[in-house]
Design a protein around this motif. Structure first.
Motif, PDB file in Angstrom:
ATOM      1  N   MET A 122       0.852  -1.181   0.000  1.00  0.00           N
ATOM      2  CA  MET A 122       0.000   0.000   0.000  1.00  0.00           C
ATOM      3  C   MET A 122       0.894   1.240   0.000  1.00  0.00           C
ATOM      4  O   MET A 122       1.760   1.395   0.877  1.00  0.00           O
ATOM      5  CB  MET A 122      -0.932  -0.003   1.202  1.00  0.00           C
ATOM      6  N   LEU A 135      -0.499  -5.326   2.759  1.00  0.00           N
ATOM      7  CA  LEU A 135      -1.764  -5.821   2.214  1.00  0.00           C
ATOM      8  C   LEU A 135      -1.619  -7.313   1.972  1.00  0.00           C
ATOM      9  O   LEU A 135      -0.723  -7.745   1.243  1.00  0.00           O
ATOM     10  CB  LEU A 135      -2.096  -5.085   0.911  1.00  0.00           C
ATOM     11  N   MET A 174      -4.963  -5.557   6.271  1.00  0.00           N
ATOM     12  CA  MET A 174      -4.098  -4.404   6.053  1.00  0.00           C
ATOM     13  C   MET A 174      -3.401  -4.061   7.360  1.00  0.00           C
ATOM     14  O   MET A 174      -4.061  -3.808   8.375  1.00  0.00           O
ATOM     15  CB  MET A 174      -4.913  -3.213   5.545  1.00  0.00           C
ATOM     16  N   TYR A 185      -3.421   5.984   1.363  1.00  0.00           N
ATOM     17  CA  TYR A 185      -2.657   4.910   0.723  1.00  0.00           C
ATOM     18  C   TYR A 185      -3.609   4.037  -0.089  1.00  0.00           C
ATOM     19  O   TYR A 185      -4.804   3.948   0.223  1.00  0.00           O
ATOM     20  CB  TYR A 185      -1.949   4.051   1.772  1.00  0.00           C
ATOM     21  N   SER A 186      -3.064   3.387  -1.092  1.00  0.00           N
ATOM     22  CA  SER A 186      -3.876   2.452  -1.869  1.00  0.00           C
ATOM     23  C   SER A 186      -3.029   1.263  -2.285  1.00  0.00           C
ATOM     24  O   SER A 186      -1.800   1.347  -2.378  1.00  0.00           O
ATOM     25  CB  SER A 186      -4.474   3.135  -3.106  1.00  0.00           C
ATOM     26  N   GLY A 187      -3.704   0.153  -2.511  1.00  0.00           N
ATOM     27  CA  GLY A 187      -3.054  -1.067  -2.977  1.00  0.00           C
ATOM     28  C   GLY A 187      -4.060  -1.917  -3.725  1.00  0.00           C
ATOM     29  O   GLY A 187      -5.260  -1.621  -3.734  1.00  0.00           O
ATOM     30  N   LYS A 204      -8.301   1.366  -0.571  1.00  0.00           N
ATOM     31  CA  LYS A 204      -7.844   2.706  -0.223  1.00  0.00           C
ATOM     32  C   LYS A 204      -7.977   2.886   1.285  1.00  0.00           C
ATOM     33  O   LYS A 204      -9.050   2.675   1.854  1.00  0.00           O
ATOM     34  CB  LYS A 204      -8.657   3.756  -0.964  1.00  0.00           C
TER      35      LYS A 204
END
Length: 602
Positions: A122, A135, A174, A185-187, A204
């Motif tokens: 992430m 993640l 997460m 943050y994103s993944g 997200k």
């Protein structure tokens, strides 16, 4: 007569041959593609769900389909999932140091082979990362509970096949480091299958500028009883061998990472009788010499405590028990070399003759090992008269050793350092407050009852998270559960323990491997919420001049005030209450100011 026997015999042989053919193909596929044995599951009927309208029908064309689901929902294996709004997007918030969960649900009308997940790290738009492993995704495996299939096991299997017209949940975790930079943050989790099949899911996460302490520093007093003998049996190793300790380590570390405070010690053979598949054996060997005096070998206890300290369980040492369920104690007779049993009931002269010398020796040994005030004599569900008699003997012979007890009767004074009440027992809140002010622990426990709320395999998942909120609402120190890993013969098949009548999942919350469970992770979630509430109250108390903070505190108090031993009246009640409290936690989290100097003092 012969002809009558031949038909079933031939059928049996054909079935066996077919099993070898099928399993041979499966094992070949495992070897070739890295499929793990834990992809195999028992067969059984799905549990019943509501008949509400579902939008899953729009996704029922051929091929693999998936959506973000709800962590409060258990998805049946043999039915299309109930999805209000199918989506491949998830969003949420977290504190630094928090573990956050999501659930995906995959399904197909056709067989799908070599299903696997590929999660990314992430990262933020500025290039900050929560790190590798921030993640993670695990397939959720089904087990039997009350002769019905329920999803519970979080399996690290890398690949598995999805049979036609079935569903497979995926548990997404997460992890936010305690030193993460606040921000967005994103993944992604890519779900792939043979034939260039791919589904992408986006996660997200907003990381807030608030930090949870490390689990070992959590205020919540968690006491899940461990069974080292179950690990030895499952892995087929000699108890207390080097290999046994090596195999136990990841199980006990998993528990320490949930904030566990207590180490479970059995002072002698079967303190609870035979209520579990793997009985607890003595960690102290008692020997009666020919002159009638006693000798005690503490070597196993010493190794076990040292091991626990190394893996992060370095707080309370609970020794069971001065009042065993059978009122019987086993020792070695030095003259004959035989094991012998002696019966003694607390309050009788013979009882003091047995326990007086041992308690003196145990107290002296504890001082020599530097265990200080960590050691307790623990008593489980014994009558008040016996508890009072045992307490008197403990204080007479070993006054520095603390006492812990789980019971449905409140203590008559403040001699019990750690008291856990049966869920639903009427407890005077003034007594709880007084115990808290004295630094004593007052927790609660569920076991084979009540039916709800509980942490059974078939319990609604939110009920596990609810336990932490109940502790916060009732001013309790924490939570006790009598079995962390007392597995039955094959916990991967059925979570019920026969011949006892314990409900499915009552004996354990995790699985061999170790493999976590939905139940265990949701329990941990509730403990994190308890910690947040504690921290937010401390922070808000210094900022009540801000009307927004004052209003948010009142709303949090109102959400918690709903939670009591009668508030979980149906399968969705815990979910609603957990969500309401979390809305209030988030609102207050966005309002409070958290200077670093204040964090250090909490």
């Amino acid at each position: 007569m012969i002809s009558l026997l031949r038909v079933p015999l031939i059928k049996t042989l054909l079935v066996i041959a077919l099993m070898f053919f099928v399993t041979g193909d499966i094992f070949a596929e495992q070897h070739l593609y890295g499929l793990h044995h834990s992809a195999f599951e028992p067969s059984g009927e799905d549990f019943k769900t509501s008949n509400k309208t579902t939008k899953a029908a729009v996704l029922t064309g051929n091929g693999l389909h998936g959506s973000v689901g709800s962590i409060d929902q258990r998805y049946a294996k043999g039915r299309l999932p109930e999805l209000e709004s199918p989506t491949n997007q998830w969003s949420g918030t977290a504190w630094r140091g928090e573990r956050v969960y999501a659930q995906l649900v995959l399904f197909s009308k056709e067989p799908v082979r070599q299903l696997r997940m590929e999660p990314t790290a992430m990262v933020s738009k500025d290039g900050d990362s929560l790190g590798d492993g921030s993640l993670n995704a695990n397939f959720v495996r089904y087990v039997l509970a009350a002769e019905t299939l329920y999803p519970d096991i979080l399996d690290p299997v890398e690949r598995l096949n999805l049979a036609a017209n079935t569903t497979r949940p995926v548990w997404v975790t997460m992890e936010v480091p305690r030193d993460a930079k606040p921000g967005h943050y994103s993944g992604k989790v890519a779900v792939k299958a043979a034939g260039n099949v791919r589904l992408d899911f986006t996660f997200k996460l907003e990381v807030l500028p608030l930090t949870l302490p490390a689990p070992k520093d959590w205020k919540f007093h968690l006491d899940l009883w461990q069974n080292p003998f179950a690990v030895a049996r499952w892995h087929r190793v000699e108890p207390w061998s080097d290999e046994h300790f090596r195999l136990m380590e990841p199980y006990w570390r998993m528990l320490a990472e949930a904030g566990q405070k207590c180490l479970t010690v059995s002072l002698f053979h079967h303190p609870w009788g035979a209520q579990v598949y793997d009985g607890f054996e003595e960690m102290v060997t008692w020997t009666r010499k020919s002159d009638g005096t006693w000798e005690y070998d503490f070597s196993i206890l010493d190794k076990y405590v040292a091991f626990a300290e190394r893996v992060g369980l370095d707080d309370q040492i609970n020794c069971y028990s001065m009042i065993p369920w059978t009122n019987s104690f086993r020792y070695i007779d030095a003259k004959s070399g035989d094991w012998k049993d002696v019966g003694a009931i607390a309050g009788n002269p013979a009882y003091e003759e047995i326990w007086g010398p041992f308690l003196k020796a145990l107290e002296q040994h504890s001082k020599e090992k530097g265990w200080g005030g960590r050691l307790t004599i623990a008593i489980d569900e014994r009558g008040e008269k016996q508890v009072l008699a045992a307490t008197g003997i403990l204080k007479k012979y070993a006054p520095s050793i603390q006492l812990s007890s789980a019971s449905n009767h409140p203590p008559s004074d403040f001699t019990i350092n750690d008291w856990s009440s049966t869920f639903g027992t009427s407890v005077d809140p003034n007594m709880v407050q007084e115990r808290n002010s004295r630094g004593l622990k007052t927790t609660f426990y569920v076991c084979c009852n009540p039916t709800r709320p509980n942490t059974f395999t078939f319990s609604p998942p939110a009920e596990s998270a609810w336990m932490g909120l109940y502790a916060a609402a009732q001013n309790r120190s924490g939570f006790l559960r009598w079995a962390y890993n007392s597995w039955n013969e094959n916990p991967f098949y059925d979570t019920k323990y026969w011949p006892q009548v314990w409900a499915a999942g009552d004996c354990f919350m995790i699985y061999p491997g170790p493999r976590s469970s939905i139940r265990f992770e949701r329990l941990r979630e509730g403990i994190q919420d308890y910690e947040k509430i504690y921290i937010l109250r401390k922070l808000a108390a210094k900022q009540l001049n801000d009307p927004r903070v004052k209003k948010a505190v009142k709303e949090l108090d109102a959400a918690l005030a709903v939670i009591d031993h009668q508030s979980v009246t149906n399968n969705t009640a815990a979910s609603v209450q957990v969500k309401d409290v979390n809305v209030s936690i988030l609102q207050l989290s966005r309002l409070v100011i958290c200077p670093s100097s204040l964090v250090q003092s909490l």
